[in-house]
Scaffold this active site. Structure first.
Site, PDB file in Angstrom:
ATOM      1  N   LYS A   1       1.971 -12.058   8.225  1.00 32.90           N
ATOM      2  CA  LYS A   1       0.811 -11.377   7.652  1.00 32.90           C
ATOM      3  C   LYS A   1       0.235 -12.316   6.603  1.00 32.90           C
ATOM      4  O   LYS A   1       0.867 -12.583   5.586  1.00 32.90           O
ATOM      5  CB  LYS A   1       1.225 -10.042   7.030  1.00 32.90           C
ATOM      6  CG  LYS A   1       0.085  -9.310   6.327  1.00 32.90           C
ATOM      7  CD  LYS A   1       0.573  -8.033   5.652  1.00 32.90           C
ATOM      8  CE  LYS A   1      -0.560  -7.359   4.883  1.00 32.90           C
ATOM      9  NZ  LYS A   1      -0.107  -6.134   4.184  1.00 32.90           N
TER      10      LYS A   1
ATOM     11  N   THR B   1       0.821  -1.206   0.000  1.00 33.41           N
ATOM     12  CA  THR B   1       0.000   0.000   0.000  1.00 33.41           C
ATOM     13  C   THR B   1       0.856   1.257   0.000  1.00 33.41           C
ATOM     14  O   THR B   1       0.422   2.310  -0.469  1.00 33.41           O
ATOM     15  CB  THR B   1      -0.951  -0.016   1.214  1.00 33.41           C
ATOM     16  OG1 THR B   1      -1.608  -1.287   1.267  1.00 33.41           O
ATOM     17  CG2 THR B   1      -1.999   1.066   1.123  1.00 33.41           C
TER      18      THR B   1
ATOM     19  N   TYR C   1       5.332 -12.264   5.135  1.00 40.31           N
ATOM     20  CA  TYR C   1       4.171 -11.691   4.443  1.00 40.31           C
ATOM     21  C   TYR C   1       3.805 -12.603   3.285  1.00 40.31           C
ATOM     22  O   TYR C   1       4.558 -12.729   2.322  1.00 40.31           O
ATOM     23  CB  TYR C   1       4.515 -10.279   3.964  1.00 40.31           C
ATOM     24  CG  TYR C   1       3.449  -9.547   3.196  1.00 40.31           C
ATOM     25  CD1 TYR C   1       2.124  -9.957   3.172  1.00 40.31           C
ATOM     26  CD2 TYR C   1       3.777  -8.390   2.488  1.00 40.31           C
ATOM     27  CE1 TYR C   1       1.159  -9.265   2.463  1.00 40.31           C
ATOM     28  CE2 TYR C   1       2.818  -7.682   1.779  1.00 40.31           C
ATOM     29  CZ  TYR C   1       1.511  -8.123   1.771  1.00 40.31           C
ATOM     30  OH  TYR C   1       0.561  -7.427   1.065  1.00 40.31           O
TER      31      TYR C   1
ATOM     32  N   ILE D   1      -2.751  -6.157   9.438  1.00 41.75           N
ATOM     33  CA  ILE D   1      -2.029  -5.079   8.766  1.00 41.75           C
ATOM     34  C   ILE D   1      -2.973  -4.633   7.662  1.00 41.75           C
ATOM     35  O   ILE D   1      -3.136  -5.309   6.652  1.00 41.75           O
ATOM     36  CB  ILE D   1      -0.657  -5.541   8.261  1.00 41.75           C
ATOM     37  CG1 ILE D   1       0.220  -5.924   9.465  1.00 41.75           C
ATOM     38  CG2 ILE D   1       0.013  -4.436   7.434  1.00 41.75           C
ATOM     39  CD1 ILE D   1       1.595  -6.462   9.100  1.00 41.75           C
TER      40      ILE D   1
END
Length: 291
Positions: free
Chosen positions: A160, A44, A132, A202
């Site tokens: 994540k 992001t 992640y 997250i």
């Protein structure tokens, strides 16, 4: 240490450069609204189009403004193990509390390759690491059995999970137990993941409604499941709107509509279509985020 609503914060731009003032104000707003952690330089945050100096600058600003009030988890992943080590060491030097490392993309390593990649990074750096897993972007899925092996390393503390696959998340938590903290990387699954034993998220959507997202996790932790459920359904239209085009296009557009940042991207990302922009504005108005 890493739980609750941790925002995958955007990187504001102005005339092609990082808009440092807007970024600082965003961070302060998040802390005021109750966000539990800041995650700069992730998907992001458009990390893939930041050069090294910009990447480090974003981490530096975040650490400085946060000033130890909440955790800073810096995105430091790469599909090159050596590069990931280099960026993680720099994040550590800049004062980040932990590093978030995406699975290597494009080169599509095996499960053994993934294990060796993360173990090498953990062996050669000194801060907590959060894996992640986002196969929709990387084309590689780190399996629960591999995560369980990595969870034996004292510096690998979390993951994540952005597969959206609750069967996989359930197996992951069953295999790892308390050895690793599981965080949602898909806002649609935040509440479900908590029910399975996850500890937080997250979040993309937290960029635009930090107070409500933080309150959802606070309610769950207090045992107020009904309030957490109500917030989940309140946030659902926003979660959907954040992905009507490629992330982070909708969330940055929303923040621009809210007057928080300039509506500016780096190619190959570009502005939203007018049709989708109108749909987004309608959702934001319904949520009371714009007039």
């Amino acid at each position: 240490m890493f739980k609750g609503s941790m925002v995958a914060i955007v990187t504001p731009f102005k005339k092609g450069k990082i808009d440092e003032k807007a970024f600082e104000k965003l961070i302060e707003w998040h802390i005021k609204e109750g966000t539990h952690g800041i995650v700069p330089c992730g998907t992001t945050g458009e990390a893939s189009t930041l050069d090294y100096e910009e990447h480090y600058k974003v981490i530096e600003i975040t650490v400085k403004v946060v000033n130890k009030r909440i955790p800073v988890i810096a995105g430091t992943g790469s599909n090159s193990t050596d590069e990931a080590i280099m960026i993680t060491k720099k994040a550590e030097k800049l004062g980040a509390d932990a590093a978030l490392l995406v699975t290597p993309y494009y080169n599509k390593p095996t499960q053994e390759g993934l294990y060796r990649h993360y173990k090498e990074i953990a062996d050669k750096t000194g801060i907590p690491l959060i894996l992640y897993n986002v196969p929709g972007r990387t084309s590689v899925n780190i399996l629960p059995q591999t995560v369980a092996r990595l969870a034996e390393h004292p510096r690998i503390v979390g993951i994540k999970e952005a597969t959206g696959d609750m069967k996989q998340v359930s197996e992951l938590i069953r295999l790892c137990g308390d050895k690793i903290t599981v965080l949602s990387g898909d806002d649609f699954t935040n509440l479900t993941l908590l029910a399975l034993g996850g500890k937080g998220a997250i979040s993309v959507t937290a960029n635009i409604c930090p107070k409500d997202m933080a309150e959802l996790f606070n309610a769950w932790e207090k045992g107020d499941i009904e309030h957490a459920r109500k917030l989940h359904y309140k946030l659902e239209p926003l979660n959907k709107a954040m992905f009507i085009e490629t992330n982070p296009i909708p969330v940055k557009t929303a923040l621009a509509m809210m007057g928080k940042i300039k509506e500016e991207f780096r190619l190959p990302l570009c502005e939203m279509s007018q049709t989708n922009k109108e749909k987004l504005a309608e959702v934001l108005r319904s949520a009371g985020l714009i007039k």
